[in-house]
Design a protein around this motif. Structure first.
Motif, PDB file in Angstrom:
ATOM      1  N   LYS A  52       8.456   6.798   3.167  1.00 49.76           N
ATOM      2  CA  LYS A  52       8.808   6.256   2.189  1.00 49.76           C
ATOM      3  C   LYS A  52       8.017   7.193   1.366  1.00 49.76           C
ATOM      4  O   LYS A  52       7.379   6.896   0.108  1.00 49.76           O
TER       5      LYS A  52
ATOM      6  N   ASP B   1       2.566  -1.968   7.995  1.00 51.51           N
ATOM      7  CA  ASP B   1       2.649  -1.538   6.695  1.00 51.51           C
ATOM      8  C   ASP B   1       2.791  -3.135   6.500  1.00 51.51           C
ATOM      9  O   ASP B   1       1.938  -3.831   7.334  1.00 51.51           O
TER      10      ASP B   1
ATOM     11  N   LYS C 297       0.837   3.650  -3.501  1.00 52.18           N
ATOM     12  CA  LYS C 297       2.590   3.916  -3.690  1.00 52.18           C
ATOM     13  C   LYS C 297       2.454   4.438  -4.938  1.00 52.18           C
ATOM     14  O   LYS C 297       3.891   5.811  -5.103  1.00 52.18           O
TER      15      LYS C 297
ATOM     16  N   VAL D  96       8.718   1.300  -0.717  1.00 54.26           N
ATOM     17  CA  VAL D  96       8.793   0.570   0.018  1.00 54.26           C
ATOM     18  C   VAL D  96       9.985   0.056   0.867  1.00 54.26           C
ATOM     19  O   VAL D  96      10.453  -0.307   0.099  1.00 54.26           O
TER      20      VAL D  96
ATOM     21  N   GLU E 251       8.964  -5.275   3.266  1.00 51.61           N
ATOM     22  CA  GLU E 251       7.283  -5.055   2.927  1.00 51.61           C
ATOM     23  C   GLU E 251       7.329  -5.283   1.583  1.00 51.61           C
ATOM     24  O   GLU E 251       6.101  -6.277   1.027  1.00 51.61           O
ATOM     25  N   ARG E 252       8.350  -5.558   0.668  1.00 48.15           N
ATOM     26  CA  ARG E 252       8.237  -5.736  -0.829  1.00 48.15           C
ATOM     27  C   ARG E 252       7.716  -7.148  -1.143  1.00 48.15           C
ATOM     28  O   ARG E 252       6.933  -7.345  -1.348  1.00 48.15           O
TER      29      ARG E 252
END
Length: 240
Positions: free
Chosen positions: A143, A178, A201, A208, A212-213
């Motif tokens: 990422k 994650d 991050k 992301v 994940e977000r």
């Protein structure tokens, strides 16, 4: 009756929009995600919303060595990063003689991942307490970390913000996951855990995934108060 019908229509429309967006692979606006957060966590939600959302890059080329030697003494205090973090996160610390107050020989960890207490004794059972990268290096590699310089990756791997002494078994279970696939068993720590990942991050220009977000936003929506980020690494001191 009319109000109920209007609410039903609103829900149906929302569901249709969600399914169409999912089918087209389009991310919906983030404006209302995590809106239940308050205090400093409201700022974390804003920071999360500023992170780019992309898919995972391939693992091609990943190796631990891409982030420099393990536990490099990047702050040049004469002590490796692992022992820096053990001194920070353990209580009742005893230090090994002849190491200039650096190497931790024993101590007690109040593990934030599991909410359990672990006694650390250097030796055959040292792995019961490990130092975890809150944002796993393999996850970072997929990422955005591939685009970082070697020195930036070394900084990421040794940044106290991204490091936490933890139960070895929990660290192994987490692996390179994650927030979409792993969260700490200790629910009271999840707000700080996610906030730390967002901060890391943002600091290292990582992105992301959509899943994940959304997982992060779900956790943050129930958070309030101050964000207790890990404190500074303590200065070396000779204690036996």
């Amino acid at each position: 009756m009319k109000k109920t019908l209007t609410s039903l229509v609103t829900v149906v429309v929302a569901l249709v929009v969600w399914f169409v967006a999912a089918w087209l692979g389009v991310d919906l606006p983030f404006d209302d995600a995590g809106s239940g957060a308050s205090g400093e966590y409201a700022a974390v939600v804003e920071q999360l919303g500023s992170l780019p959302v992309k898919g995972r890059a391939p693992m091609t080329g990943y190796a631990r060595e891409e982030f420099g030697p393990a536990w490099k003494d990047v702050d040049r205090n004469g002590c490796d990063t692992r022992n820096d973090i053990l001194r920070r996160d353990l209580t009742g610390v005893s230090l090994k003689r002849g190491t200039k107050g650096c190497i931790v020989s024993r101590g007690v960890l109040e593990d934030l991942y599991t909410g359990t207490t672990i006694r650390f004794v250097r030796g055959p059972d040292s792995a019961k307490v490990q130092v975890d990268h809150v944002v796993a290096l393999a996850d970072a590699w997929q990422k955005g970390a591939q685009q970082l310089s070697v020195s930036q990756r070394e900084a990421l791997a040794n940044d106290p913000l991204n490091l936490l002494a933890s139960q070895g078994a929990a660290n192994s279970q987490k692996g390179a996951s994650d927030a979409a696939t792993w969260l700490p068993e200790n629910k009271e720590f999840r707000c700080q855990y996610v906030a730390t990942q967002v901060a890391v991050k943002a600091k290292y220009s990582l992105w992301v995934t959509s899943a994940e977000r959304d997982a992060m936003a779900s956790v943050l929506s129930r958070c309030d108060g101050e964000v207790p980020f890990p404190g500074p690494v303590p200065a070396l001191g000779v204690r036996h």
